[in-house]
Design a protein around this motif. Structure first.
Motif, PDB file in Angstrom:
ATOM      1  N   SER A 144     -86.849  40.843   2.343  1.00  0.00           N
ATOM      2  CA  SER A 144     -85.598  40.286   1.806  1.00  0.00           C
ATOM      3  C   SER A 144     -85.772  39.001   1.003  1.00  0.00           C
ATOM      4  O   SER A 144     -84.844  38.602   0.288  1.00  0.00           O
ATOM      5  CB  SER A 144     -84.621  40.006   2.952  1.00  0.00           C
ATOM      6  N   ARG A 151     -84.748  38.946  -2.636  1.00  0.00           N
ATOM      7  CA  ARG A 151     -83.398  39.415  -2.954  1.00  0.00           C
ATOM      8  C   ARG A 151     -82.447  38.219  -3.082  1.00  0.00           C
ATOM      9  O   ARG A 151     -82.038  37.625  -2.077  1.00  0.00           O
ATOM     10  CB  ARG A 151     -82.922  40.363  -1.858  1.00  0.00           C
ATOM     11  N   LYS A 177     -79.122  38.071  -1.065  1.00  0.00           N
ATOM     12  CA  LYS A 177     -79.130  37.843   0.378  1.00  0.00           C
ATOM     13  C   LYS A 177     -79.491  36.393   0.672  1.00  0.00           C
ATOM     14  O   LYS A 177     -80.237  35.759  -0.064  1.00  0.00           O
ATOM     15  CB  LYS A 177     -80.141  38.771   1.060  1.00  0.00           C
ATOM     16  N   ALA A 236     -81.727  34.909   2.511  1.00  0.00           N
ATOM     17  CA  ALA A 236     -82.920  35.314   3.248  1.00  0.00           C
ATOM     18  C   ALA A 236     -84.102  34.383   3.026  1.00  0.00           C
ATOM     19  O   ALA A 236     -85.233  34.735   3.355  1.00  0.00           O
ATOM     20  CB  ALA A 236     -83.307  36.737   2.848  1.00  0.00           C
TER      21      ALA A 236
END
Length: 453
Positions: free
Chosen positions: A221, A224, A227, A229
């Motif tokens: 993640s 990304r 997100k 993350a």
């Protein structure tokens, strides 16, 4: 008893602060000092510094002290303060930027014969001098550097903050934090910064506490931008509100699952990338301005001011690029994957020199670290060490589909993306890619011809 001066630099914390602990252990009363030396020029980083200094002052007040603020060349400020107070020693943390190294030399030249100067390596996992090839040269590729750095063993266990601090009384005169005028620029962006960040040591420690929740999905993640993350520790590390040792040991201790183990390794690797950037800046002090590969000095750049302005404002017509630049404008930060995409677009689609992009980031980023920023821009340009292949030209449309598959990141920052008001692309990527490859081919040929007898 005559005092000692604790000169805070990019170590704006109470816990795991080697200079602070050594000053306390001296047994002498301490003068906590911060010198505004003119190095922090970026509008976003100056906003962060203002609030970080306020947070540090609050922490010191809980120990019965306060932060003395002065401005000017450090050797002059320290000399004046020593004459005012009779201080016998200065405790401080080492920095690796060229200007910081010059300051350290100036302080040593001006004060070293009269005062005890105690300098501590406190910002990296391993100091640059401890890592070299078998031939004694600096590494120019990350992986062998990483292997060599890890072979030196684990960093020291972090030390807690002192419970008490013997303070010099009365503390010398201090300017107010408002006198430093750190908030005079970009006031229109401050609200966005305030919504996104909590500068200071407490905010950094909260980020560390959140690490365990990130590690399970970190490997898959962290690329990304749609997100939440990533650790978002970079500005806290940049200003030394938390130590890299604290982050390293917290990461090692977090999580027990196989997925967490992979996440731990990936995050630890990122910490060594941070070390590698400072290592490169230490060994190659021209890194912020001069390409490390000499042939790039002849690169045929071609700056179109209107295109550059569109990139800066996030109106290029490429949604992932525009989203990243608007996130930067609003929050003073940009997801790392998107940083690579927007940098590739500026350098390779628009043929704008990487130094211009690097300067823009230094002004706009709250985590404006000279080493990380310079090394990263040179990596994308292909002009630095461990560089991306010259033929790697990110397709911004495909990158958006891959890393923001639902388009939620783009819609957050470019809400008009599906409306007629959204601009058409300022360049055709296919044509821009061919132009970039031709430019790279020209300097590759130039390198070959220069090496010929």
């Amino acid at each position: 008893m005559r005092p000692v001066i604790l000169w805070f630099r990019r170590n704006l914390r109470l816990a795991d602060n080697a200079a602070l602990l050594a000053a306390v252990e001296s047994g002498q009363p301490v003068i906590p000092l911060y010198i505004a030396d003119g190095q922090d020029k970026g509008t976003a980083s100056r906003w962060w510094l203002h609030h970080s200094l306020s947070s540090l002052d609050s922490g010191l007040r809980q120990l019965g002290a306060s932060l003395v603020l002065r401005s000017g060349p450090p050797q002059l400020v320290l000399d004046e303060l020593c004459k005012e107070t009779g201080a016998t020693a200065v405790y401080f943390a080492r920095r690796f930027e060229p200007e910081s190294r010059r300051q350290q030399d100036d302080v040593n030249d001006a004060l070293g014969s009269r005062l005890d100067l105690h300098c501590y390596d406190d910002s990296l996992l391993q100091v640059p001098e401890s890592i070299s090839t078998q031939a004694g040269n600096p590494y120019r590729v990350f992986t062998p550097f990483w292997n060599a750095a890890r072979s030196l063993g684990e960093p020291d266990v972090p030390s807690p903050a002192p419970q008490t601090l013997r303070v010099f009384d009365p503390l010398p005169e201090s300017v107010s934090i408002d006198d430093l005028a750190l908030l005079t620029d970009a006031a229109d962006r401050h609200h966005g910064y305030e919504s996104a960040w909590k500068p200071g040591e407490p905010g950094g420690l909260e980020r560390i506490d959140d690490l365990e929740s990130l590690l399970g999905d970190y490997v898959t993640s962290r690329d990304r931008p749609d997100k939440d993350a990533t650790s978002r520790l970079s500005p806290h590390l940049c200003f030394g509100e938390v130590s890299v040792r604290q982050v390293w040991h917290a990461t090692r201790q977090a999580g027990a699952s196989a997925a967490s183990a992979s996440g731990r390794e990936a995050l630890l690797r990122q910490l060594y990338w941070r070390d590698f950037s400072s290592y490169l800046l230490f060994h190659f002090p021209d890194l912020p301005h001069k390409p490390l590969r000499a042939e790039f000095e002849e690169f045929p750049w071609s700056v179109d001011d209107s295109q550059l302005h569109a990139w800066q404002e996030g109106t290029t017509g490429y949604p992932i690029v525009d989203a990243g630049m608007r996130q930067l404008r609003e929050t003073g930060w940009m997801h790392n994957r998107v940083r690579m995409i927007v940098a590739s677009f500026l350098i390779k689609d628009l043929l704008v020199p990487w130094q211009i992009g690097a300067e823009w980031f230094l002004d706009r980023l709250v985590d404006a670290d000279l080493a990380n920023n310079s090394a990263s821009w040179q990596w994308v340009a292909g002009s630095g060490t461990d560089a991306a292949p010259y033929f790697r030209v990110f397709n911004p449309t495909l990158q958006g589909k891959k890393f923001d598959p639902q388009g939620s990141y783009v819609r957050r920052w470019v809400p008009e993306v599906s409306e007629s008001a959204y601009p058409a692309p300022i360049v055709d990527h296919g044509e821009a890619r061919r132009r970039a490859l031709d430019a790279y081919a020209s300097i590759r040929g130039m390198r070959t011809s220069k090496q010929a007898p």
